[in-house]
Design a protein around this motif. Structure first.
Motif, PDB file in Angstrom:
ATOM      1  N   ALA A  80      16.328  -1.912  -4.566  1.00  0.00           N
ATOM      2  CA  ALA A  80      15.723  -3.198  -4.210  1.00  0.00           C
ATOM      3  C   ALA A  80      14.206  -3.116  -4.193  1.00  0.00           C
ATOM      4  CB  ALA A  80      16.244  -3.662  -2.852  1.00  0.00           C
ATOM      5  N   TYR A  81      13.654  -1.900  -4.126  1.00  0.00           N
ATOM      6  CA  TYR A  81      12.201  -1.724  -4.141  1.00  0.00           C
ATOM      7  C   TYR A  81      11.607  -1.962  -5.531  1.00  0.00           C
ATOM      8  CZ  TYR A  81      11.899   0.229   0.568  1.00  0.00           C
ATOM      9  OH  TYR A  81      11.927   0.407   1.924  1.00  0.00           O
ATOM     10  N   ALA A  82      12.406  -1.857  -6.550  1.00  0.00           N
ATOM     11  CA  ALA A  82      11.886  -1.974  -7.917  1.00  0.00           C
ATOM     12  C   ALA A  82      11.365  -3.383  -8.148  1.00  0.00           C
ATOM     13  CB  ALA A  82      12.965  -1.623  -8.925  1.00  0.00           C
ATOM     14  N   SER A  83      10.113  -3.470  -8.553  1.00  0.00           N
ATOM     15  CA  SER A  83       9.530  -4.779  -8.846  1.00  0.00           C
ATOM     16  C   SER A  83       9.310  -4.944 -10.340  1.00  0.00           C
ATOM     17  CB  SER A  83       8.221  -4.973  -8.084  1.00  0.00           C
ATOM     18  OG  SER A  83       7.273  -4.023  -8.507  1.00  0.00           O
ATOM     19  N   GLY A  84       8.976  -3.870 -11.032  1.00  0.00           N
ATOM     20  CA  GLY A  84       8.823  -3.915 -12.489  1.00  0.00           C
ATOM     21  C   GLY A  84       7.834  -4.948 -12.973  1.00  0.00           C
ATOM     22  N   GLY A  85       6.780  -5.202 -12.233  1.00  0.00           N
ATOM     23  CA  GLY A  85       5.758  -6.148 -12.679  1.00  0.00           C
ATOM     24  C   GLY A  85       5.970  -7.541 -12.144  1.00  0.00           C
ATOM     25  N   THR A  86       7.140  -7.843 -11.593  1.00  0.00           N
ATOM     26  CA  THR A  86       7.380  -9.152 -11.001  1.00  0.00           C
ATOM     27  C   THR A  86       7.217  -9.040  -9.484  1.00  0.00           C
ATOM     28  OG1 THR A  86       9.743  -8.726 -10.786  1.00  0.00           O
ATOM     29  CG2 THR A  86       9.000  -9.768 -12.828  1.00  0.00           C
ATOM     30  N   ALA A  87       7.284 -10.164  -8.827  1.00  0.00           N
ATOM     31  CA  ALA A  87       7.147 -10.160  -7.369  1.00  0.00           C
ATOM     32  C   ALA A  87       8.373  -9.500  -6.749  1.00  0.00           C
ATOM     33  CB  ALA A  87       6.993 -11.580  -6.863  1.00  0.00           C
ATOM     34  N   ILE A  97       3.278  -4.365  -1.024  1.00  0.00           N
ATOM     35  CA  ILE A  97       2.454  -4.891  -2.125  1.00  0.00           C
ATOM     36  C   ILE A  97       1.332  -5.763  -1.565  1.00  0.00           C
ATOM     37  CG2 ILE A  97       2.487  -6.474  -4.101  1.00  0.00           C
ATOM     38  CD1 ILE A  97       5.106  -5.177  -4.937  1.00  0.00           C
ATOM     39  N   GLN A  98       1.597  -6.527  -0.510  1.00  0.00           N
ATOM     40  CA  GLN A  98       0.535  -7.317   0.124  1.00  0.00           C
ATOM     41  C   GLN A  98      -0.531  -6.395   0.730  1.00  0.00           C
ATOM     42  OE1 GLN A  98       2.593  -9.773   2.935  1.00  0.00           O
ATOM     43  NE2 GLN A  98       2.844 -11.473   1.481  1.00  0.00           N
ATOM     44  N   LYS A  99      -0.096  -5.294   1.309  1.00  0.00           N
ATOM     45  CA  LYS A  99      -1.046  -4.342   1.897  1.00  0.00           C
ATOM     46  C   LYS A  99      -1.924  -3.714   0.811  1.00  0.00           C
ATOM     47  CE  LYS A  99       0.112  -1.662   5.442  1.00  0.00           C
ATOM     48  NZ  LYS A  99       0.684  -0.553   6.228  1.00  0.00           N
ATOM     49  N   VAL A 100      -1.310  -3.421  -0.334  1.00  0.00           N
ATOM     50  CA  VAL A 100      -2.084  -2.866  -1.458  1.00  0.00           C
ATOM     51  C   VAL A 100      -3.135  -3.857  -1.922  1.00  0.00           C
ATOM     52  CG1 VAL A 100      -1.924  -2.179  -3.885  1.00  0.00           C
ATOM     53  CG2 VAL A 100      -0.308  -1.262  -2.236  1.00  0.00           C
ATOM     54  N   SER A 101      -2.743  -5.125  -2.088  1.00  0.00           N
ATOM     55  CA  SER A 101      -3.703  -6.122  -2.573  1.00  0.00           C
ATOM     56  C   SER A 101      -4.795  -6.399  -1.547  1.00  0.00           C
ATOM     57  CB  SER A 101      -2.985  -7.414  -2.957  1.00  0.00           C
ATOM     58  OG  SER A 101      -2.387  -7.990  -1.816  1.00  0.00           O
ATOM     59  N   LYS A 102      -4.502  -6.190  -0.255  1.00  0.00           N
ATOM     60  CA  LYS A 102      -5.503  -6.417   0.788  1.00  0.00           C
ATOM     61  C   LYS A 102      -6.468  -5.242   0.924  1.00  0.00           C
ATOM     62  CE  LYS A 102      -4.906  -6.009   5.279  1.00  0.00           C
ATOM     63  NZ  LYS A 102      -4.312  -6.105   6.595  1.00  0.00           N
ATOM     64  N   ASN A 103      -5.971  -4.013   0.792  1.00  0.00           N
ATOM     65  CA  ASN A 103      -6.795  -2.832   1.073  1.00  0.00           C
ATOM     66  C   ASN A 103      -7.567  -2.298  -0.128  1.00  0.00           C
ATOM     67  OD1 ASN A 103      -5.865  -2.948   3.658  1.00  0.00           O
ATOM     68  ND2 ASN A 103      -4.461  -1.247   3.477  1.00  0.00           N
ATOM     69  N   LEU A 104      -7.135  -2.613  -1.326  1.00  0.00           N
ATOM     70  CA  LEU A 104      -7.801  -2.082  -2.517  1.00  0.00           C
ATOM     71  C   LEU A 104      -8.455  -3.211  -3.304  1.00  0.00           C
ATOM     72  CD1 LEU A 104      -5.098   0.436  -3.754  1.00  0.00           C
ATOM     73  CD2 LEU A 104      -7.159   0.929  -2.466  1.00  0.00           C
ATOM     74  N   PRO A 105      -9.638  -2.964  -3.876  1.00  0.00           N
ATOM     75  CA  PRO A 105     -10.253  -4.004  -4.701  1.00  0.00           C
ATOM     76  C   PRO A 105      -9.436  -4.211  -5.976  1.00  0.00           C
ATOM     77  CG  PRO A 105     -11.512  -1.977  -4.822  1.00  0.00           C
ATOM     78  CD  PRO A 105     -10.435  -1.761  -3.811  1.00  0.00           C
ATOM     79  N   LYS A 106      -9.136  -5.464  -6.254  1.00  0.00           N
ATOM     80  CA  LYS A 106      -8.286  -5.825  -7.393  1.00  0.00           C
ATOM     81  C   LYS A 106      -6.968  -5.057  -7.323  1.00  0.00           C
ATOM     82  CE  LYS A 106     -12.184  -6.797 -10.384  1.00  0.00           C
ATOM     83  NZ  LYS A 106     -12.858  -6.499 -11.634  1.00  0.00           N
ATOM     84  N   GLY A 107      -6.462  -4.883  -6.112  1.00  0.00           N
ATOM     85  CA  GLY A 107      -5.255  -4.082  -5.907  1.00  0.00           C
ATOM     86  C   GLY A 107      -4.006  -4.807  -6.366  1.00  0.00           C
ATOM     87  N   SER A 108      -3.271  -4.149  -7.189  1.00  0.00           N
ATOM     88  CA  SER A 108      -1.966  -4.647  -7.608  1.00  0.00           C
ATOM     89  C   SER A 108      -1.059  -3.437  -7.757  1.00  0.00           C
ATOM     90  CB  SER A 108      -2.063  -5.416  -8.928  1.00  0.00           C
ATOM     91  OG  SER A 108      -2.485  -4.562  -9.947  1.00  0.00           O
ATOM     92  N   ALA A 109       0.237  -3.672  -7.597  1.00  0.00           N
ATOM     93  CA  ALA A 109       1.162  -2.564  -7.661  1.00  0.00           C
ATOM     94  C   ALA A 109       2.477  -3.032  -8.257  1.00  0.00           C
ATOM     95  CB  ALA A 109       1.399  -1.984  -6.267  1.00  0.00           C
ATOM     96  N   ALA A 110       3.146  -2.094  -8.870  1.00  0.00           N
ATOM     97  CA  ALA A 110       4.486  -2.341  -9.380  1.00  0.00           C
ATOM     98  C   ALA A 110       5.309  -1.088  -9.090  1.00  0.00           C
ATOM     99  CB  ALA A 110       4.462  -2.615 -10.882  1.00  0.00           C
ATOM    100  N   VAL A 111       6.497  -1.279  -8.580  1.00  0.00           N
ATOM    101  CA  VAL A 111       7.377  -0.171  -8.264  1.00  0.00           C
ATOM    102  C   VAL A 111       8.434  -0.119  -9.354  1.00  0.00           C
ATOM    103  CG1 VAL A 111       8.911   0.846  -6.560  1.00  0.00           C
ATOM    104  CG2 VAL A 111       6.974  -0.536  -5.812  1.00  0.00           C
TER     105      VAL A 111
END
Length: 120
Positions: A80-87, A97-111
């Motif tokens: 269920a953690y797999a995002s593969g580029g989608t939400a 993912i919200q924490k990543v976007s808040k703490n890093l500049p231009k932060g985005s993540a995909a699992v």
């Protein structure tokens, strides 16, 4: 007539090296100012590198946090953690993912998880 007793005065001569001390002072100030400019440039580079290092350390800590959350969660929820580029819809993943976007500049993540092996 006798010569006066006392110090004899020599005729004044023009010296060839008059103003040499002034030129030395100007050259010394030039060398000093070049050194100060070099130190300022070094300080700017150090601040830039330290900022980048801070963001890399934060990204490393965030990835460790996600792996810890995945290990602590049950094995059935790991896919269920797999995002593969989608939400990501799974709540712990979406919060991460919200924490990543808040703490890093231009932060985005995909699992991304390999379904066959379960490796992240």
């Amino acid at each position: 007539m006798r010569a006066p007793i006392g110090p004899r005065r020599l005729p004044r001569r023009k010296f060839q090296n008059s103003g040499f001390a002034l030129i030395e002072a100007v050259v010394g100030m030039l060398i000093f100012s070049i050194g100060v400019l070099g130190l300022v440039a070094l300080l700017g580079t150090m601040i830039r590198v330290q900022g980048a290092s801070t963001f890399r350390a934060e990204a490393s800590a965030l990835s460790g946090e996600l792996i810890g959350n995945m290990w602590a969660d049950s094995a059935t929820n790991r896919l269920a953690y797999a995002s593969g580029g989608t939400a990501c819809t799974y709540t712990p993943c979406a919060q991460w993912i919200q924490k990543v976007s808040k703490n890093l500049p231009k932060g985005s993540a995909a699992v991304v998880i390999d379904a066959a092996t379960g490796v992240t």
